[in-house]
Design an enzyme around this catalytic site. Structure first.
Site, mmCIF file in Angstrom:
data_model
loop_
_atom_site.group_PDB
_atom_site.id
_atom_site.type_symbol
_atom_site.label_atom_id
_atom_site.label_comp_id
_atom_site.label_asym_id
_atom_site.label_seq_id
_atom_site.Cartn_x
_atom_site.Cartn_y
_atom_site.Cartn_z
ATOM 1 N N HIS A 177 0.861 -1.182 0.000
ATOM 2 C CA HIS A 177 0.000 0.000 0.000
ATOM 3 C C HIS A 177 0.905 1.242 0.000
ATOM 4 C CE1 HIS A 177 -2.546 3.104 1.842
ATOM 5 N NE2 HIS A 177 -3.553 2.442 1.307
ATOM 6 N N VAL A 179 1.359 3.792 1.783
ATOM 7 C CA VAL A 179 2.015 4.255 3.019
ATOM 8 C C VAL A 179 3.132 3.318 3.483
ATOM 9 C CG1 VAL A 179 0.046 5.574 3.903
ATOM 10 C CG2 VAL A 179 0.354 3.187 4.626
ATOM 11 N N LYS A 180 3.239 2.138 2.883
ATOM 12 C CA LYS A 180 4.250 1.166 3.334
ATOM 13 C C LYS A 180 5.613 1.479 2.694
ATOM 14 C CE LYS A 180 0.930 -0.552 5.653
ATOM 15 N NZ LYS A 180 0.061 -1.700 5.458
ATOM 16 N N HIS A 181 6.610 0.596 2.926
ATOM 17 C CA HIS A 181 7.986 0.940 2.520
ATOM 18 C C HIS A 181 8.170 1.075 1.025
ATOM 19 C CE1 HIS A 181 8.543 -0.469 6.628
ATOM 20 N NE2 HIS A 181 9.517 0.402 6.651
#
Ligand SMILES: *Cc1c(COP(=O)(O)O)cnc(C)c1O
Length: 377
Positions: A177, A179-181
């Site tokens: 997603h 917002v992830k790394h």
């Protein structure tokens, strides 16, 4: 507005996606496997199965280990709802355990205390990007013949005693997603060293059907069989091309996240009533989130007031998470409620997630710190 998390898409990422859009395969093509291979190179696991999102990946993991009605799976209370939902998807029962007050990571002693004759697995969540105590969890899992699953959606790129996240549990789950790394828009993946789990998940992600379209084309055959009830949890080739391109930047991005965390740590050391979460030894933290605790008594201010004033100043702070057992769905269907996991419940009243993403500049971060300093003084 400075958000709490944000993706970074470069020209080379866009180029990689465009190339696939011009190719023959938009989905079930060669980029999926290439992305899976790239991730195994990073995690040191033998197999990887890429799917449409992290929640689907968790569902695949529960399917792979055969969770069914009557089975219990231990999950921490302090996590995103999907960690528990995946158990319910398969008809199982999530059993909530409390987290350690300092790190908000699953408490191995609590895990052992909640094991019953029905327990089949434990899902550990590498909360905020810090790996759990996998040595202790492994001993408990082996002793009670449980499968150890890592919800590592916060922790791609983290390490535990020099071992990469993605090879620490029997099944390790990631989300891509924004917002992830790293991001593929929506996307997820499971890494494992167990070939039979990997095979089961490949079938599950594509309707429970034994061959995919490309395999059939190679074999010049129309024959396929549906051997179990599966879903369409496939990820597209252009998403995987984005993932491959993003993964090349992961190391640099983790380094930047660690620098940002260090700058916060230094600033908050001098601010009474602002406490970063505890860190454990022998780990490399991936800092998906940077979380502070508000000492309401020290500051003589409410967490809610600080939160509202930060938002008012254009800082997109957040709270991760409302403990899962306090959501109405779990209260109503699994008879959970206040008092079940006191550490998670207390933490939820105190925590704020501060802006944390690689593209956050020092100037923006200093502005965030200044705003908080002014609000609390
Ligand atoms: C993001 C996340 C998920 C779900 O991933 P999606 O890709 O949004 O479905 C699950 N667990 C945790 C801990 C997460 O942070």
């Amino acid at each position: 507005m400075i958000p709490y998390g944000k993706q970074f898409i470069g020209d080379e990422d866009i180029q990689a996606v465009v190339e696939v859009l011009h190719s023959d395969w938009l989905t079930t093509g060669p980029k999926v496997e290439e992305f899976e291979k790239a991730i195994t190179g990073y995690t040191g696991s033998q197999y990887a199965v890429a799917v449409s999102n992290g929640t689907a990946a968790l569902h695949c993991a529960m399917y792979a280990i055969g969770i069914k009605p009557g089975d219990e799976v231990i999950v921490p209370a302090m996590t995103f709802a999907a960690t528990a939902n995946c158990v319910v998807f398969q008809g199982g029962t999530p059993v909530f355990v409390d987290v350690l007050p300092d790190t908000l990571l699953i408490d191995p002693a609590e895990v052992e205390a909640k094991i019953s004759a029905r327990t089949k697995a434990v899902i550990a969540v590498d909360y905020a990007g810090q790996p759990c105590d996998y040595d202790s969890l492994r001993v408990i899992a082996d002793k009670h013949k449980l499968t150890l699953v890592a919800d590592a959606c916060h922790a791609l790129g983290a390490k535990y005693k020099e071992r990469p996240v993605g090879s620490l549990a029997d099944l390790n789950v990631f989300s891509f997603h924004p917002v992830k790394h790293i991001t593929t828009g929506e996307g997820g993946l499971i890494s494992t060293n167990n070939e039979s789990y990997a095979q089961r998940m490949r079938i599950f992600r594509s309707h429970g059907i034994t061959t995919d379209h490309r395999q059939r084309e190679v074999q010049g055959s129309w024959f396929y069989e549906m051997i179990d009830l599966g879903y369409n949890y496939r990820i597209t080739d252009f998403q995987c091309a984005l993932g491959i391109s993003q993964l090349r930047k992961l190391r640099k991005w983790i380094d930047r996240r660690q620098i940002i965390a260090h700058r916060y740590d230094e600033a908050f050391q001098k601010m009474a009533g602002i406490e970063p979460l505890g860190k454990i030894d022998h780990i490399s933290h991936a800092y998906h989130l940077y979380i502070i605790r508000i000492g309401e008594e020290v500051l003589k201010m409410k967490r809610q007031d600080i939160f509202t004033r930060l938002r008012g100043a254009g800082i997109g702070v957040n709270v991760h998470y409302i403990p899962v057992h306090l959501h109405p769905f779990y209260k109503n269907n699994f008879h959970t409620g206040l008092g079940l996991c006191p550490n998670a419940e207390a933490a939820h009243e105190q925590i704020i997630s501060m802006p944390m993403y690689p593209a956050l500049s020092n100037e923006e971060q200093d502005h965030v710190i200044d705003c908080l300093r002014k609000i609390v003084s």
